[in-house]
Enzyme design. Structure first.
Site, short mmCIF file in Angstrom:
data_model
loop_
_atom_site.label_atom_id
_atom_site.label_comp_id
_atom_site.label_asym_id
_atom_site.label_seq_id
_atom_site.Cartn_x
_atom_site.Cartn_y
_atom_site.Cartn_z
N SER A 43 -74.96 -58.97 -74.27
CA SER A 43 -75.85 -58.28 -75.21
C SER A 43 -76.32 -59.24 -76.30
N PRO B 96 -75.94 -48.62 -91.74
CA PRO B 96 -75.06 -49.77 -91.96
C PRO B 96 -74.91 -50.60 -90.68
N GLY B 97 -74.95 -51.91 -90.84
CA GLY B 97 -74.73 -52.79 -89.68
C GLY B 97 -76.01 -53.22 -88.99
N ASP B 98 -77.15 -52.58 -89.29
CA ASP B 98 -78.41 -52.97 -88.63
C ASP B 98 -78.88 -54.34 -89.12
N ASN C 71 -69.37 -41.95 -68.10
CA ASN C 71 -70.59 -41.78 -68.91
C ASN C 71 -71.80 -41.54 -68.00
N LEU D 291 -67.76 -42.36 -63.48
CA LEU D 291 -68.58 -41.28 -64.06
C LEU D 291 -68.11 -40.88 -65.46
N ASP E 1 -62.27 -46.31 -61.14
CA ASP E 1 -62.26 -47.23 -62.29
C ASP E 1 -62.26 -48.65 -61.73
N LYS F 168 -67.99 -58.09 -75.94
CA LYS F 168 -69.00 -58.84 -75.16
C LYS F 168 -68.76 -60.34 -75.32
N TYR G 99 -67.19 -53.43 -80.30
CA TYR G 99 -68.02 -53.52 -79.09
C TYR G 99 -68.58 -54.94 -78.94
N PHE H 43 -71.60 -53.99 -64.72
CA PHE H 43 -72.17 -53.24 -65.83
C PHE H 43 -71.11 -52.39 -66.54
N LYS I 36 -70.18 -48.44 -74.41
CA LYS I 36 -71.25 -49.17 -75.09
C LYS I 36 -71.68 -48.62 -76.45
P1 NAD Z 1 -74.11 -46.65 -69.25
O1 NAD Z 1 -73.02 -46.04 -70.04
O2 NAD Z 1 -75.29 -45.83 -68.92
O3 NAD Z 1 -73.53 -47.26 -67.88
C1 NAD Z 1 -72.23 -47.74 -67.77
C2 NAD Z 1 -71.60 -47.03 -66.57
O4 NAD Z 1 -70.31 -47.58 -66.36
C3 NAD Z 1 -71.42 -45.53 -66.79
O5 NAD Z 1 -72.01 -44.83 -65.69
C4 NAD Z 1 -69.91 -45.32 -66.84
O6 NAD Z 1 -69.53 -44.09 -66.25
C5 NAD Z 1 -69.41 -46.52 -66.06
N1 NAD Z 1 -68.08 -47.03 -66.43
C6 NAD Z 1 -67.63 -47.38 -67.65
N2 NAD Z 1 -66.39 -47.88 -67.55
C7 NAD Z 1 -66.05 -47.86 -66.23
C8 NAD Z 1 -64.92 -48.29 -65.49
N3 NAD Z 1 -63.85 -48.82 -66.08
N4 NAD Z 1 -64.93 -48.15 -64.14
C9 NAD Z 1 -66.02 -47.62 -63.51
N5 NAD Z 1 -67.11 -47.19 -64.17
C10 NAD Z 1 -67.13 -47.33 -65.51
O7 NAD Z 1 -74.56 -47.99 -70.02
P2 NAD Z 1 -75.81 -48.94 -69.77
O8 NAD Z 1 -76.74 -48.77 -70.91
O9 NAD Z 1 -76.29 -48.82 -68.40
O10 NAD Z 1 -75.10 -50.35 -69.98
C11 NAD Z 1 -74.64 -51.12 -68.90
C12 NAD Z 1 -74.04 -52.40 -69.44
O11 NAD Z 1 -75.01 -53.11 -70.20
C13 NAD Z 1 -72.84 -52.21 -70.36
O12 NAD Z 1 -71.92 -53.25 -70.10
C14 NAD Z 1 -73.44 -52.35 -71.73
O13 NAD Z 1 -72.47 -52.79 -72.66
C15 NAD Z 1 -74.49 -53.41 -71.49
N6 NAD Z 1 -75.59 -53.41 -72.46
C16 NAD Z 1 -76.30 -52.25 -72.65
C17 NAD Z 1 -77.35 -52.24 -73.57
C18 NAD Z 1 -78.12 -50.98 -73.85
O14 NAD Z 1 -78.79 -50.91 -74.89
N7 NAD Z 1 -78.10 -49.98 -72.98
C19 NAD Z 1 -77.68 -53.42 -74.25
C20 NAD Z 1 -76.96 -54.57 -74.01
C21 NAD Z 1 -75.91 -54.54 -73.10
C1 WQD Z 2 -83.18 -49.78 -82.67
C2 WQD Z 2 -83.89 -49.65 -84.01
C3 WQD Z 2 -82.54 -48.76 -85.78
C4 WQD Z 2 -82.08 -44.77 -84.12
C5 WQD Z 2 -77.97 -51.29 -80.10
C6 WQD Z 2 -76.64 -51.99 -80.10
C7 WQD Z 2 -76.75 -53.30 -79.38
C8 WQD Z 2 -77.36 -53.11 -78.00
C9 WQD Z 2 -78.60 -52.33 -78.03
C10 WQD Z 2 -75.58 -52.88 -76.40
C11 WQD Z 2 -83.02 -50.08 -85.18
C12 WQD Z 2 -83.70 -47.84 -85.47
C13 WQD Z 2 -82.44 -46.08 -84.32
C14 WQD Z 2 -82.61 -43.77 -85.00
C15 WQD Z 2 -83.86 -45.47 -86.14
N1 WQD Z 2 -76.48 -52.38 -77.14
N2 WQD Z 2 -83.31 -46.43 -85.31
N3 WQD Z 2 -83.50 -44.18 -85.97
O1 WQD Z 2 -79.24 -51.11 -83.00
O2 WQD Z 2 -80.99 -52.61 -81.97
O3 WQD Z 2 -78.92 -52.11 -80.75
O4 WQD Z 2 -78.40 -51.10 -78.75
O5 WQD Z 2 -75.24 -54.00 -76.29
O6 WQD Z 2 -75.48 -53.83 -79.32
O7 WQD Z 2 -76.25 -52.21 -81.44
O8 WQD Z 2 -80.61 -50.33 -81.01
O9 WQD Z 2 -81.76 -48.26 -80.39
O10 WQD Z 2 -79.78 -48.12 -81.97
O11 WQD Z 2 -81.92 -49.12 -82.77
O12 WQD Z 2 -84.65 -45.79 -87.02
O13 WQD Z 2 -82.31 -42.59 -84.91
O14 WQD Z 2 -84.20 -48.28 -84.24
O15 WQD Z 2 -82.35 -48.84 -87.17
O16 WQD Z 2 -83.87 -50.72 -86.08
P1 WQD Z 2 -79.93 -51.57 -81.81
P2 WQD Z 2 -80.98 -48.87 -81.49
#
Ligand code: NAD
Ligand code: WQD
Length: 342
Positions: free
Chosen positions: A130, A301-303, A42, A40, A65, A159, A155, A86, A90
């Site tokens: 990702s 930056p970084g987008d 996050n 929990l 954990d 991955k 980050y 998962f 993140k």
């Molecule tokens: P999230 O933060 O909502 O879910 C992750 C959950 O893992 C949280 O509930 C947190 O409390 C729990 N957690 C973290 N570390 C832990 C640990 N060591 N032990 C037990 N629980 C732990 O994130 P999400 O968006 O659901 O993402 C899930 C996975 O998908 C992550 O690995 C993330 O990197 C990956 N991912 C997410 C996105 C995205 O945009 N949401 C995109 C690509 C990849």
């Molecule tokens: C989407 C688009 C922003 C916020 C991120 C992580 C990536 C993956 C997914 C985990 C972009 C634009 C955003 C705002 C905006 N996560 N934007 N105003 O950057 O594609 O990816 O989440 O693995 O690793 O980097 O997603 O939702 O932040 O942005 O204009 O307030 O929306 O520039 O073009 P992103 P995002």
């Protein structure tokens, strides 16, 4: 009703999180028995209540954990059919400020979990990777053959590193471990019941939660990061997929591992269609009738300019593709925002 002891038990680390909680629903609907491990950090305990209202019964939950071998021992000692991993931190920006936290949790916990799986002879793992592993790429849509670029953030590096770690675990297991590496593009939306969704802990960094909070009046306005990109309307392009579609991909990956013991492969998960930030705002407004106060600001930056998936491998091998539209996703995200309140 209580849990089903005869169904295949699947450990879902991070199962109280955004994507994990939706996957728990998909697992139950497909006849698996999820075992949720989430400390929990996050998420909140109420997520479990929302989950239980959707599925109509209790879910086995441990606030542990997943990298803590002592805390995990009693969970791993019960027979487990597979693991969906998962759990991770993140936030890309936070990872730049606190890289140690990301190395420790994302890589460290994955390494310890993989070792526990070996000790307890667990046969399948599905891992949350990702599209960030691709970085800036010219060849669009991006398929799984695209080169992995040097990571743009700690980050992203974690991955890449976990993918490699699991490749080594796979090689060392001599056919007794199956690995599915899933590279998600941009998951958005919420369960249509609005019982679970993305929890806004702090200021959202991602587009859709920021957008729904702006429409709800929690934020004064959404800043669109840049309108001078070389795209048709000048705003960045991404591949936004509904979190329920993404959840179903995990079940498809598990079934593929069951049918192909000891296999390993990597899959892009997206819609195959790129959408600009402007299109997302317009689709949201059309789908909900709500106005999104917004302005155009500096680039972030970084987008990367544009990235969207070639998801054909997942369709061919896993039999999975997205079914829900961008409008469906944004409507469901808005319903969830309304449930959370202002
Ligand atoms: P999230 O933060 O909502 O879910 C992750 C959950 O893992 C949280 O509930 C947190 O409390 C729990 N957690 C973290 N570390 C832990 C640990 N060591 N032990 C037990 N629980 C732990 O994130 P999400 O968006 O659901 O993402 C899930 C996975 O998908 C992550 O690995 C993330 O990197 C990956 N991912 C997410 C996105 C995205 O945009 N949401 C995109 C690509 C990849
Ligand atoms: C989407 C688009 C922003 C916020 C991120 C992580 C990536 C993956 C997914 C985990 C972009 C634009 C955003 C705002 C905006 N996560 N934007 N105003 O950057 O594609 O990816 O989440 O693995 O690793 O980097 O997603 O939702 O932040 O942005 O204009 O307030 O929306 O520039 O073009 P992103 P995002």
């Amino acid at each position: 009703m209580s849990s089903h002891p005869t169904r295949p038990r699947i450990l879902v680390t991070g199962g109280a999180g955004f994507i994990g909680s939706h996957t728990v629903v998909a697992l139950v609907e497909s006849g698996f028995e999820p075992v949720v491990v989430d400390d929990l950090r996050n998420s909140r305990p109420e997520v479990l209540e929302g989950l239980e209202r959707i599925i109509g019964r209790k879910v086995e939950f441990h606030a542990v954990d997943c990298g803590d071998a002592i805390g995990m021992r009693h969970i791993m000692e019960q027979p487990l059919h597979g693991v969906i991993h998962f759990a991770a931190d993140k936030a890309v920006g936070e990872s730049v400020s606190f890289p140690e936290k990301y190395f420790s949790n994302n890589i460290g916990a994955t390494a310890r979990l993989a070792a526990m799986m070996r000790d307890h002879r667990v046969k399948h793992i599905v891992f949350s990777s990702s599209c960030t592993v691709y970085g800036e790429t010219d060849a669009l849509p991006v398929n799984e053959e695209a080169p992995i670029q040097p990571a743009a953030s700690p980050y992203g590096y974690t991955k890449q590193c976990c993918e490699q770690l699991l490749e080594y675990s796979h090689a060392s297991a001599n056919g007794s471990l199956g690995v599915a590496l899933l590279r998600y593009f941009n998951p958005i939306g919420a369960h249509p019941s609005a019982e679970i969704g993305e929890l806004p802990i702090g200021t959202p960094a991602n587009l859709v939660p920021f957008l729904t909070q702006s429409a709800a009046g929690i934020r004064p306005e959404l800043t669109v990061f840049g309108d001078d990109y070389p795209t048709p309307d000048g705003t960045c392009i991404r591949d936004y997929l509904h979190v329920c579609d993404l959840a179903e991909a995990h079940v498809a990956a598990l079934k593929w591992l069951e049918a192909n013991p000891g296999a390993m492969d990597v899959f892009n998960l997206g819609t195959g269609r790129g959408r600009s930030v402007k299109e997302v705002i317009e689709t949201f407004q059309d789908a909900t009738g709500e106005t999104v106060p917004h302005r155009y600001g500096e680039r972030r930056p970084g987008d990367v300019t544009a990235i969207y998936a070639d998801p054909s491998k997942a369709e061919r091998i896993l039999g999975w593709k997205t079914r829900r539209s961008l409008a469906d996703s944004l409507r469901d995200a808005w319903r969830w925002q309304c449930k959370l309140g202002h």
